[in-house]
Design a protein around this motif. Structure first.
Motif, PDB file in Angstrom:
ATOM      1  N   GLU A  30       0.832  -1.207   0.000  1.00 20.78           N
ATOM      2  CA  GLU A  30       0.000   0.000   0.000  1.00 20.78           C
ATOM      3  C   GLU A  30       0.866   1.257   0.000  1.00 20.78           C
ATOM      4  O   GLU A  30       0.583   2.218  -0.709  1.00 20.78           O
ATOM      5  CB  GLU A  30      -0.936   0.004   1.210  1.00 20.78           C
ATOM      6  CG  GLU A  30      -1.996  -1.100   1.184  1.00 20.78           C
ATOM      7  CD  GLU A  30      -3.006  -0.962   0.038  1.00 20.78           C
ATOM      8  OE1 GLU A  30      -3.191   0.169  -0.467  1.00 20.78           O
ATOM      9  OE2 GLU A  30      -3.599  -1.985  -0.359  1.00 20.78           O
ATOM     10  N   ASN A  34       1.217   4.018  -3.042  1.00 17.32           N
ATOM     11  CA  ASN A  34       0.947   5.442  -2.836  1.00 17.32           C
ATOM     12  C   ASN A  34       2.116   6.286  -3.342  1.00 17.32           C
ATOM     13  O   ASN A  34       1.908   7.340  -3.950  1.00 17.32           O
ATOM     14  CB  ASN A  34       0.722   5.734  -1.356  1.00 17.32           C
ATOM     15  CG  ASN A  34      -0.705   5.402  -0.918  1.00 17.32           C
ATOM     16  OD1 ASN A  34      -1.585   5.239  -1.755  1.00 17.32           O
ATOM     17  ND2 ASN A  34      -0.900   5.302   0.387  1.00 17.32           N
ATOM     18  N   LYS A  80      -7.732  10.471  -5.596  1.00 15.08           N
ATOM     19  CA  LYS A  80      -7.645   9.785  -6.875  1.00 15.08           C
ATOM     20  C   LYS A  80      -8.958   9.573  -7.600  1.00 15.08           C
ATOM     21  O   LYS A  80      -8.985   9.441  -8.820  1.00 15.08           O
ATOM     22  CB  LYS A  80      -6.913   8.466  -6.681  1.00 15.08           C
ATOM     23  CG  LYS A  80      -5.488   8.746  -6.192  1.00 15.08           C
ATOM     24  CD  LYS A  80      -4.785   7.553  -5.634  1.00 15.08           C
ATOM     25  CE  LYS A  80      -3.556   8.016  -4.844  1.00 15.08           C
ATOM     26  NZ  LYS A  80      -2.905   6.912  -4.172  1.00 15.08           N
ATOM     27  N   GLY A  94      -4.109   3.212  -6.021  1.00 15.44           N
ATOM     28  CA  GLY A  94      -5.068   3.371  -4.938  1.00 15.44           C
ATOM     29  C   GLY A  94      -6.299   4.073  -5.441  1.00 15.44           C
ATOM     30  O   GLY A  94      -6.300   4.652  -6.514  1.00 15.44           O
ATOM     31  N   ALA A  99      -6.264   2.856   2.777  1.00  9.85           N
ATOM     32  CA  ALA A  99      -5.037   2.227   3.257  1.00  9.85           C
ATOM     33  C   ALA A  99      -4.434   2.969   4.450  1.00  9.85           C
ATOM     34  O   ALA A  99      -4.182   2.363   5.496  1.00  9.85           O
ATOM     35  CB  ALA A  99      -4.031   2.134   2.117  1.00  9.85           C
TER      36      ALA A  99
HETATM   37 MG    MG Z   1      -3.241   3.954  -1.534  1.00  9.60          MG
END
Ligand code: MG
Ligand code: ADP
Length: 590
Positions: A30, A34, A80, A94, A99
């Motif tokens: 994760e 990112n 996002k 993501g 997360a």
């Molecule tokens: Mg993420």
């Protein structure tokens, strides 16, 4: 009454964490995703022990201002996507905004971030989801996230963590996968204070694969042929026939850049190899499948590991087709430079062991894939010259396994070996197999300049036609490396002083004429000429008698399976033909 209650946010986060964060390796994934989403070109990963004590990811991405830094640890805070509609075409890793809050709710968490050019950065410390401090930070641009004491507040989940070694191996695996999917990014990995990996930004996937897994693994791979169909495209590398594993641990499959577990891809990948691999064995692969994001749902698994295709059949078809073409091309690599030698078309009902049977129209000029040829030859040659460890020769285990798959039944007409394997009857063409073995041996000897030459008691004077003479005089050194010792001798003649022992039963003049004639039409370039000479030698050579006993037969099989391309003769003909039980049943009208 009143039994249903909304969970406090903190508990909700912990529940979500169970889905997103299974183990330290998922935290790594994760965080690195990112970083990549934030445009990082440099990512440093550090962890202690199995990663549950300490895991940190530092990137040089775009960073966050203070407001965003505080927001990103709120649930469903994401930069996002904005609407449900966006969900259908996510291109970032993501999108759920889950997360960071999830991880922060089950660890001691520290986020340090700074936008480029910002006068000061932000550092936020959180424990079990509660913010403990927010302050200025003077760290470099980018973001660093440290996760300590994972699951410290969830003893039940802690119990599910495995031993340090296992957790560390999951971390390494995820690191590999992320590094493969992003060759342009520089990655480093520190374990217990020691740098265990440093991967420079790579110009292409191949370089990254080699940097990551080493020359041995790299040498077992071949690039995929370009292509795909129905909007599904593939790129990457798959194992050359003869290289396989008992499990899928060396298969890396990505869909639109995401690592996935996908039977819809595994199956056609394996099937395309057919009997080119022993039953139960899997080819190594680094496979990138791309298709319109709208045709994949990557939102079916919390860790996004599984995907659902709108048209799984089309995906499978595309995979099968590209792999089959790649395997066919690989076989052609060994096909004569003078593409005039074609394999006999084989009866449709009969499959060459190495899957698709070559037909004349399948055989392009041998220089179709110069890079591939070059790469292969480099490999054969560097093995021969001892530059790299000889993986081919050093993996008798694999060959053994393949050999062990055959049972010797007997011989047929003095020309064929009858063998049985798990799937049926195998006919091995003794001559073709010997030619393959000798061809690779001659080629190796030529490179290491160790070819034997049998001196002639009486040098032979040979008169050559102008074309043959010109070719011969240009290639004296090549011929010498193959054991054929020739010197110019007068206007249109040459003197032959020695011949390769395997050709000593021929008249020296015939040997030279034959080689010159075979090779003259072949390619130029030293490797092509070496290959042509080796092919010509193996084609003309006197071969040992066909094995009559099982040990002799297995020794031959051993040698054959240790070859680079065991399933085809140097002329591109099959060395083995397979009759499946089902096929035999059909023929008997069952
Ligand atoms: Mg993420
Ligand atoms: P998601 O990735 O699904 O959006 P996350 O919880 O992983 O959710 O991250 C939340 C948000 O925090 C991201 O959308 C992004 O804006 C920001 N963020 C997270 N990590 C970084 C990073 N390394 N650099 C810059 N921004 C980041």
């Amino acid at each position: 009454m009143g039994r249903i209650r909304l969970l406090p946010d903190e508990v909700a986060s912990q529940v979500a964490a169970g889905e997103v964060v299974e183990r330290p390796a998922s935290v790594l994934k994760e965080l690195v995703e990112n970083s990549l989403d934030a445009g990082a070109t440099r990512i440093d990963v550090e962890y202690h022990r199995g990663g549950d004590k300490y895991l940190a990811v530092t990137d040089n991405g775009r960073g966050m201002d203070r407001e965003d830094a505080l927001l990103c640890i709120e649930r469903h805070a994401t930069s996002k996507i904005r609407t449900g509609h966006d969900l259908a075409k996510v291109e970032t890793f993501g999108f759920r905004g889950e997360a960071l809050p999830s991880i922060a709710s089950v660890s001691r968490f520290r986020l340090i971030t700074r936008e480029s050019g910002a006068p000061v950065g932000t550092e936020i410390a959180i424990a079990g989801g509660k913010i403990e401090s927010v302050r200025d930070s003077g760290e470099a641009d980018g973001t660093r996230i440290e996760v300590r004491s994972l699951f410290y507040n969830l003893p039940a989940r802690r119990k599910f963590l495995r031993g340090e070694r296992t957790e560390a191996s999951h971390i390494e695996h995820n690191f590999h996968v992320l590094a493969l999917a992003n060759p342009a990014c520089r990655f480093s990995l520190m374990h217990d204070g020691r740098q265990t990996r440093l991967l420079a930004a790579a110009p292409d996937l191949g370089t990254r694969v080699r940097d990551l897994f080493g020359a041995d693994f790299w040498s077992q791979l071949m690039p995929l042929e370009e292509g795909g169909q129905d909007g599904v495209t593939l790129r990457g590398f798959v194992g050359k026939p003869g290289h396989s594993r008992g499990d899928r641990s060396s298969q890396y499959v990505f869909v639109n850049g995401r690592p996935v577990h996908s039977p819809a891809i595994w199956q056609p990948l394996r099937e395309a190899y057919g009997t080119a691999l022993p039953r139960g064995m899997h080819p190594p692969a680094v496979l990138f499948v791309s298709l319109d994001p709208e045709l994949v749902d990557c939102n079916v698994h919390p860790a996004k590991r599984e995907v659902r295709f709108r048209d799984a059949r089309a995906v499978a078809e595309a995979v099968r087709q590209v792999i089959e073409r790649t395997l066919a091309a690989q076989r052609r690599v060994s096909v004569v430079t003078s593409a005039k030698v074609f394999p006999e078309p084989v009866d449709d009902a009969v499959d060459a062991v190495s899957a698709p049977v070559l037909r004349p129209e399948d055989v392009p000029p041998a220089d179709t894939r110069p890079e591939l040829r070059r790469e292969m030859m480099e490999r054969v040659l560097s093995v021969a010259s001892g530059k790299i460890e000889a993986p081919e020769l050093a993996i008798p285990d694999e060959a053994r396994r393949e050999v062990a798959a055959f049972r010797f039944i007997g011989t047929l007409g003095g020309r064929h070996l009858l063998l049985e394997d798990h799937a049926g009857l195998v006919l091995l063409d003794h001559r073709a197999a010997r030619e393959r073995i000798l061809y690779e041996q001659v080629l190796r000897q030529m490179q290491s300049e160790q070819a034997a030459s049998q001196r002639l008691l009486m040098p032979a004077i040979v008169e050559l036609a102008p074309r043959d003479l010109a070719w011969t005089c240009e290639n004296l050194d090549v011929l010498a490396r193959a054991g054929l010792l020739v010197e110019p001798f007068g206007a249109s003649t040459v003197k032959v002083d020695g011949v390769p022992p395997v050709l000593s039963h021929h008249a020296p003049a015939d040997v030279l004429l034959r080689i010159a004639d075979d090779c003259r039409v072949g390619g130029t370039g030293s490797r092509a000429i070496d290959e042509a000479v080796a092919r010509s030698v193996s084609h003309a050579a006197r071969m040992p008698e066909i094995p009559e006993t099982a040990p002799e037969a297995y020794a031959l099989l051993d040698e054959l399976m240790a070859c680079e391309l065991p399933y085809t003769s140097p002329a591109g003909r099959p060395t083995m033909i397979h009759f499946a039980h089902s096929e035999l049943d059909r023929k008997f009208g069952r």
